[in-house]
Scaffold this active site. Sequence first.
Site, PDB file in Angstrom:
ATOM      1  N   THR A 123       0.812  -1.218   0.000  1.00  0.00           N
ATOM      2  CA  THR A 123       0.000   0.000   0.000  1.00  0.00           C
ATOM      3  C   THR A 123       0.852   1.278   0.000  1.00  0.00           C
ATOM      4  O   THR A 123       1.979   1.272   0.526  1.00  0.00           O
ATOM      5  CB  THR A 123      -0.898  -0.002   1.262  1.00  0.00           C
ATOM      6  OG1 THR A 123      -1.460   1.285   1.455  1.00  0.00           O
ATOM      7  CG2 THR A 123      -0.121  -0.356   2.538  1.00  0.00           C
ATOM      8  N   ASP A 124       0.293   2.352  -0.514  1.00  0.00           N
ATOM      9  CA  ASP A 124       0.974   3.661  -0.467  1.00  0.00           C
ATOM     10  C   ASP A 124       1.166   4.138   0.968  1.00  0.00           C
ATOM     11  O   ASP A 124       1.974   5.029   1.233  1.00  0.00           O
ATOM     12  CB  ASP A 124       0.215   4.716  -1.286  1.00  0.00           C
ATOM     13  CG  ASP A 124      -1.221   4.977  -0.826  1.00  0.00           C
ATOM     14  OD1 ASP A 124      -1.685   4.336   0.141  1.00  0.00           O
ATOM     15  OD2 ASP A 124      -1.886   5.837  -1.457  1.00  0.00           O
ATOM     16  N   GLU A 125       0.412   3.537   1.911  1.00  0.00           N
ATOM     17  CA  GLU A 125       0.468   4.024   3.296  1.00  0.00           C
ATOM     18  C   GLU A 125       1.817   3.742   3.952  1.00  0.00           C
ATOM     19  O   GLU A 125       2.146   4.351   4.969  1.00  0.00           O
ATOM     20  CB  GLU A 125      -0.684   3.429   4.107  1.00  0.00           C
ATOM     21  CG  GLU A 125      -2.011   3.746   3.448  1.00  0.00           C
ATOM     22  CD  GLU A 125      -3.235   3.545   4.311  1.00  0.00           C
ATOM     23  OE1 GLU A 125      -3.104   3.554   5.545  1.00  0.00           O
ATOM     24  OE2 GLU A 125      -4.321   3.380   3.734  1.00  0.00           O
ATOM     25  N   TYR A 147      -1.282  -0.442  11.176  1.00  0.00           N
ATOM     26  CA  TYR A 147      -1.554  -1.082   9.877  1.00  0.00           C
ATOM     27  C   TYR A 147      -0.390  -0.827   8.925  1.00  0.00           C
ATOM     28  O   TYR A 147       0.231  -1.766   8.409  1.00  0.00           O
ATOM     29  CB  TYR A 147      -2.870  -0.555   9.275  1.00  0.00           C
ATOM     30  CG  TYR A 147      -3.007  -0.847   7.791  1.00  0.00           C
ATOM     31  CD1 TYR A 147      -3.060  -2.157   7.319  1.00  0.00           C
ATOM     32  CD2 TYR A 147      -3.077   0.187   6.850  1.00  0.00           C
ATOM     33  CE1 TYR A 147      -3.172  -2.433   5.952  1.00  0.00           C
ATOM     34  CE2 TYR A 147      -3.197  -0.077   5.492  1.00  0.00           C
ATOM     35  CZ  TYR A 147      -3.249  -1.383   5.048  1.00  0.00           C
ATOM     36  OH  TYR A 147      -3.349  -1.648   3.700  1.00  0.00           O
ATOM     37  N   LYS A 151       2.424  -3.412   7.398  1.00  0.00           N
ATOM     38  CA  LYS A 151       2.596  -3.602   5.945  1.00  0.00           C
ATOM     39  C   LYS A 151       4.050  -3.298   5.551  1.00  0.00           C
ATOM     40  O   LYS A 151       4.649  -4.004   4.736  1.00  0.00           O
ATOM     41  CB  LYS A 151       1.645  -2.692   5.156  1.00  0.00           C
ATOM     42  CG  LYS A 151       0.178  -3.053   5.247  1.00  0.00           C
ATOM     43  CD  LYS A 151      -0.179  -4.403   4.663  1.00  0.00           C
ATOM     44  CE  LYS A 151       0.006  -4.486   3.170  1.00  0.00           C
ATOM     45  NZ  LYS A 151      -0.452  -5.822   2.649  1.00  0.00           N
TER      46      LYS A 151
HETATM   47  P1  NAD Z   1      -9.907  -6.928   2.696  1.00  0.00           P
HETATM   48  O1  NAD Z   1      -9.822  -6.567   4.146  1.00  0.00           O
HETATM   49  O2  NAD Z   1     -11.145  -6.610   1.942  1.00  0.00           O
HETATM   50  O3  NAD Z   1      -9.639  -8.502   2.511  1.00  0.00           O
HETATM   51  C1  NAD Z   1      -8.610  -9.185   3.156  1.00  0.00           C
HETATM   52  C2  NAD Z   1      -8.831 -10.679   2.926  1.00  0.00           C
HETATM   53  O4  NAD Z   1      -7.738 -11.392   3.560  1.00  0.00           O
HETATM   54  C3  NAD Z   1     -10.125 -11.222   3.550  1.00  0.00           C
HETATM   55  O5  NAD Z   1     -10.768 -12.082   2.646  1.00  0.00           O
HETATM   56  C4  NAD Z   1      -9.643 -11.978   4.779  1.00  0.00           C
HETATM   57  O6  NAD Z   1     -10.501 -13.049   5.148  1.00  0.00           O
HETATM   58  C5  NAD Z   1      -8.280 -12.469   4.313  1.00  0.00           C
HETATM   59  N1  NAD Z   1      -7.340 -12.736   5.408  1.00  0.00           N
HETATM   60  C6  NAD Z   1      -7.032 -11.921   6.459  1.00  0.00           C
HETATM   61  N2  NAD Z   1      -6.133 -12.507   7.252  1.00  0.00           N
HETATM   62  C7  NAD Z   1      -5.842 -13.710   6.692  1.00  0.00           C
HETATM   63  C8  NAD Z   1      -4.966 -14.773   7.049  1.00  0.00           C
HETATM   64  N3  NAD Z   1      -4.206 -14.717   8.147  1.00  0.00           N
HETATM   65  N4  NAD Z   1      -4.903 -15.847   6.238  1.00  0.00           N
HETATM   66  C9  NAD Z   1      -5.676 -15.933   5.124  1.00  0.00           C
HETATM   67  N5  NAD Z   1      -6.542 -14.963   4.746  1.00  0.00           N
HETATM   68  C10 NAD Z   1      -6.615 -13.869   5.533  1.00  0.00           C
HETATM   69  O7  NAD Z   1      -8.629  -6.260   2.024  1.00  0.00           O
HETATM   70  P2  NAD Z   1      -8.443  -5.569   0.601  1.00  0.00           P
HETATM   71  O8  NAD Z   1      -8.931  -4.167   0.678  1.00  0.00           O
HETATM   72  O9  NAD Z   1      -8.942  -6.463  -0.458  1.00  0.00           O
HETATM   73  O10 NAD Z   1      -6.845  -5.488   0.530  1.00  0.00           O
HETATM   74  C11 NAD Z   1      -6.081  -6.528  -0.057  1.00  0.00           C
HETATM   75  C12 NAD Z   1      -4.613  -6.116  -0.035  1.00  0.00           C
HETATM   76  O11 NAD Z   1      -4.445  -4.889  -0.735  1.00  0.00           O
HETATM   77  C13 NAD Z   1      -4.050  -5.874   1.369  1.00  0.00           C
HETATM   78  O12 NAD Z   1      -2.724  -6.340   1.401  1.00  0.00           O
HETATM   79  C14 NAD Z   1      -4.060  -4.367   1.514  1.00  0.00           C
HETATM   80  O13 NAD Z   1      -3.040  -3.940   2.401  1.00  0.00           O
HETATM   81  C15 NAD Z   1      -3.785  -3.944   0.082  1.00  0.00           C
HETATM   82  N6  NAD Z   1      -4.275  -2.604  -0.264  1.00  0.00           N
HETATM   83  C16 NAD Z   1      -5.603  -2.298  -0.139  1.00  0.00           C
HETATM   84  C17 NAD Z   1      -6.049  -1.018  -0.493  1.00  0.00           C
HETATM   85  C18 NAD Z   1      -7.500  -0.632  -0.401  1.00  0.00           C
HETATM   86  O14 NAD Z   1      -7.817   0.539  -0.644  1.00  0.00           O
HETATM   87  N7  NAD Z   1      -8.421  -1.538  -0.107  1.00  0.00           N
HETATM   88  C19 NAD Z   1      -5.135  -0.062  -0.977  1.00  0.00           C
HETATM   89  C20 NAD Z   1      -3.784  -0.421  -1.090  1.00  0.00           C
HETATM   90  C21 NAD Z   1      -3.365  -1.701  -0.737  1.00  0.00           C
HETATM   91  P1  TYD Z   2     -10.220   4.630   4.835  1.00  0.00           P
HETATM   92  O1  TYD Z   2     -11.244   4.200   3.852  1.00  0.00           O
HETATM   93  O2  TYD Z   2     -10.260   4.067   6.204  1.00  0.00           O
HETATM   94  O3  TYD Z   2      -8.805   4.401   4.138  1.00  0.00           O
HETATM   95  P2  TYD Z   2      -7.321   4.831   4.646  1.00  0.00           P
HETATM   96  O4  TYD Z   2      -7.398   5.413   5.993  1.00  0.00           O
HETATM   97  O5  TYD Z   2      -6.626   3.524   4.658  1.00  0.00           O
HETATM   98  O6  TYD Z   2      -6.838   5.792   3.621  1.00  0.00           O
HETATM   99  O7  TYD Z   2     -10.300   6.221   4.988  1.00  0.00           O
HETATM  100  C1  TYD Z   2     -10.100   7.066   3.869  1.00  0.00           C
HETATM  101  C2  TYD Z   2     -10.123   8.507   4.396  1.00  0.00           C
HETATM  102  O8  TYD Z   2     -11.438   8.780   4.933  1.00  0.00           O
HETATM  103  C3  TYD Z   2      -9.148   8.742   5.537  1.00  0.00           C
HETATM  104  O9  TYD Z   2      -8.598  10.053   5.409  1.00  0.00           O
HETATM  105  C4  TYD Z   2     -10.009   8.670   6.776  1.00  0.00           C
HETATM  106  C5  TYD Z   2     -11.360   9.180   6.307  1.00  0.00           C
HETATM  107  N1  TYD Z   2     -12.521   8.569   7.016  1.00  0.00           N
HETATM  108  C6  TYD Z   2     -13.504   9.397   7.579  1.00  0.00           C
HETATM  109  O10 TYD Z   2     -13.433  10.638   7.513  1.00  0.00           O
HETATM  110  N2  TYD Z   2     -14.561   8.790   8.230  1.00  0.00           N
HETATM  111  C7  TYD Z   2     -14.673   7.443   8.328  1.00  0.00           C
HETATM  112  O11 TYD Z   2     -15.663   6.953   8.951  1.00  0.00           O
HETATM  113  C8  TYD Z   2     -13.669   6.605   7.722  1.00  0.00           C
HETATM  114  C9  TYD Z   2     -13.755   5.118   7.807  1.00  0.00           C
HETATM  115  C10 TYD Z   2     -12.609   7.227   7.078  1.00  0.00           C
END
Ligand code: NAD
Ligand code: TYD
Length: 332
Positions: A123-125, A147, A151
């Site tokens: 992630t960019d985070e 988090y 990561k």
């Molecule tokens: P999500 O939370 O929707 O899904 C995570 C999945 O992993 C779930 O199906 C969960 O059951 C499974 N899981 C969790 N722990 C596990 C374990 N120990 N063993 C097996 N399975 C397990 O997450 P997402 O949003 O789909 O993110 C997927 C990846 O992309 C992550 O690595 C996250 O850091 C990265 N990512 C997500 C975003 C975003 O905006 N959603 C952005 C950048 C990077």
């Molecule tokens: P989020 O979807 O949790 O992603 P991330 O924190 O990983 O970027 O949040 C996106 C942005 O929205 C972040 O700046 C936090 C803000 N946010 C709110 O203002 N209210 C909320 O209830 C949530 C979940 C996030």
Amino acid sequence: MKLLVTGGCGFIGSNFIRHVLGAHPEDRVVNLDRLTYAGNPANLADVEGDTRYAFVHGDICDAALVRDVARGVDAVVNLAASTHVDRSLMEPDEFLRTDVFGVFTLLEAVRDLKIPRLLHISTDEVYGSVEHGSSREGDALRPSNPYSASKAGGDLLALAYWQTHRVPVVITRSSNNFGPFQYPEKVIPLFVTNALEDTPLPLYGDGRNVRDWLYVLDNCAAIDLVLRRGKDGEVYNIGGGHEVENVVLTRQILRLTGKPETLIQPVRDRPGHDRRYALDSKKVQQLGWAPRHAFAAALEATVAWYREHEAWWRPLKSGEFRAYYARQYGRG
Ligand code: NAD
Ligand code: TYD
């Protein structure tokens, strides 16, 4: 290719598996998922009958199981993770376990079984808050919450396995994703479904934090490209190139759902809330990727999807979800 996808029942994982089965008719996918609160088999109901797809219920921290399911695959794509920043502030243990130790378990299996590729999704985070400019792949990692710190730990371990053991690791770091099948704790599905339910939208702090939004199908295309064309030991940023302040995004969601701005409820800021993320994505663009979905149209399609799939999200907003919110807003 025969792929082991971990975390395939989550948001990006389920979209990615559907993308692979659609784009590569010859590919086969095994999905290893622990089915945490965020893992939902319903996300892949439409591919369950596909003979090229198999599901295994299990944990990426279980070394014996990982070895079993990874044997003979051409690549492992790791999307299993604990992913929600707010939860990591309250319950960090699970983040360290899956996002660091889980990555270690996968690295050991890939090393042992001589699997040709481990694509680790990050992630960019991990770069931390970026006030000006944009993060490049070689920049220092400055994570600011449990988090992003876990990561970053997973990323560093993966790169160390490349340096020391030549384990063929590739990493993608994407910006914030949105689209169908996103668990409604993340800001876009939370605000869309709250608006549809006429309940307040809890906007953190001054609402001026900036995120760079990427439509999930554009991320899936980039992950797929890096999987097949990326170089071992390299990191690839994947940015949507569409930066928006949270308050602007919130107003757009209210317009698209036809709800009043009085639903906006300013709440206490998230501790350590990163102000802005921004990625320089030239490297993945040089591989041949560009986002294909314009933000406004993709957001509109996403809102329409949640409107039409109430039966998918409504059950997710009771039970565990309510208990989580009670913990979050009870914290002081
Ligand atoms: P999500 O939370 O929707 O899904 C995570 C999945 O992993 C779930 O199906 C969960 O059951 C499974 N899981 C969790 N722990 C596990 C374990 N120990 N063993 C097996 N399975 C397990 O997450 P997402 O949003 O789909 O993110 C997927 C990846 O992309 C992550 O690595 C996250 O850091 C990265 N990512 C997500 C975003 C975003 O905006 N959603 C952005 C950048 C990077
Ligand atoms: P989020 O979807 O949790 O992603 P991330 O924190 O990983 O970027 O949040 C996106 C942005 O929205 C972040 O700046 C936090 C803000 N946010 C709110 O203002 N209210 C909320 O209830 C949530 C979940 C996030």
